[in-house]
Enzyme design. Sequence first.
Site, short mmCIF file in Angstrom:
data_model
loop_
_atom_site.label_atom_id
_atom_site.label_comp_id
_atom_site.label_asym_id
_atom_site.label_seq_id
_atom_site.Cartn_x
_atom_site.Cartn_y
_atom_site.Cartn_z
N LYS A 11 0.82 -1.22 0.00
CA LYS A 11 0.00 0.00 0.00
C LYS A 11 0.86 1.27 0.00
O LYS A 11 2.07 1.21 0.23
CB LYS A 11 -0.94 -0.06 1.21
CG LYS A 11 -1.93 -1.24 1.14
CD LYS A 11 -2.87 -1.22 2.33
CE LYS A 11 -3.87 -2.37 2.28
NZ LYS A 11 -4.82 -2.33 3.43
N GLU A 128 -9.79 -9.88 -7.61
CA GLU A 128 -8.84 -8.78 -7.38
C GLU A 128 -7.66 -8.86 -8.33
O GLU A 128 -7.17 -7.82 -8.81
CB GLU A 128 -8.37 -8.81 -5.92
CG GLU A 128 -9.50 -8.47 -4.95
CD GLU A 128 -9.18 -8.75 -3.49
OE1 GLU A 128 -10.07 -8.53 -2.65
OE2 GLU A 128 -8.04 -9.20 -3.18
P1 DAT Z 1 -7.96 -6.67 5.78
O1 DAT Z 1 -7.18 -5.67 4.97
O2 DAT Z 1 -7.15 -7.25 6.91
O3 DAT Z 1 -8.62 -7.74 4.93
P2 DAT Z 1 -10.60 -5.48 6.01
O4 DAT Z 1 -10.93 -6.19 4.73
O5 DAT Z 1 -11.52 -5.67 7.16
O6 DAT Z 1 -9.13 -5.85 6.50
O7 DAT Z 1 -10.51 -3.92 5.74
C1 DAT Z 1 -9.91 -3.42 4.56
C2 DAT Z 1 -9.05 -2.24 4.91
O8 DAT Z 1 -9.85 -1.20 5.47
C3 DAT Z 1 -8.00 -2.53 5.99
O9 DAT Z 1 -6.84 -3.13 5.48
C4 DAT Z 1 -7.75 -1.16 6.54
C5 DAT Z 1 -9.12 -0.52 6.47
N1 DAT Z 1 -9.81 -0.67 7.75
C6 DAT Z 1 -10.43 -1.78 8.22
N2 DAT Z 1 -10.96 -1.58 9.43
C7 DAT Z 1 -10.67 -0.28 9.75
C8 DAT Z 1 -10.94 0.56 10.87
N3 DAT Z 1 -11.62 0.11 11.92
N4 DAT Z 1 -10.48 1.83 10.84
C9 DAT Z 1 -9.79 2.30 9.76
N5 DAT Z 1 -9.50 1.57 8.67
C10 DAT Z 1 -9.94 0.29 8.67
#
Ligand code: DAT
Length: 139
Positions: A11, A128
């Site tokens: 990222k 993806e």
């Molecule tokens: P991951 O990337 O571990 O699969 P995810 O799919 O739940 O996690 O979320 C996608 C992205 O969104 C994650 O990498 C970062 C952001 N994100 C997730 N939860 C968040 C939160 N509570 N606050 C801020 N950003 C968040």
Amino acid sequence: MATNRTFTMLKPDAVEKGHIGAILEKITASGFRIVAMKLTQMTTEDAKAFYAVHAERPFYGELVEYMTRGPIVAAILEKDNAVEDFRTLIGATNPADAAEGTIRKLYAASIGENAVHGSDSDENAAIEGAFHFAGREMF
Ligand code: DAT
Ligand code: MG
């Protein structure tokens, strides 16, 4: 796409901080073969579509802004049990909860800027990967 593949993005924060080489070294040393890879930058439209599943979450706007602010490294990776093993290698979404030695523990600053993406299922890995790469870019 075969089920032994996953999709990753290094990222914008990881690229900005100069961690591309270290993270790729960790990925290949962990047995993943690089099937496709490029330095690219997501448009706002790209990021909104890529993270559409999170559209209703309060962090969606921040997430889109962050993911579009600079270049990323997008890659398709291959290994037996790729999706699960890569999620183990990157660690928990929140680096504060990530296991020692994981990529997010080592390189992520916060839950919002967490250095690396890993697909969460074989189905999403295929979607993806196809989002970022044409068939002729996969080897
Ligand atoms: P991951 O990337 O571990 O699969 P995810 O799919 O739940 O996690 O979320 C996608 C992205 O969104 C994650 O990498 C970062 C952001 N994100 C997730 N939860 C968040 C939160 N509570 N606050 C801020 N950003 C968040
Ligand atoms: Mg996810």
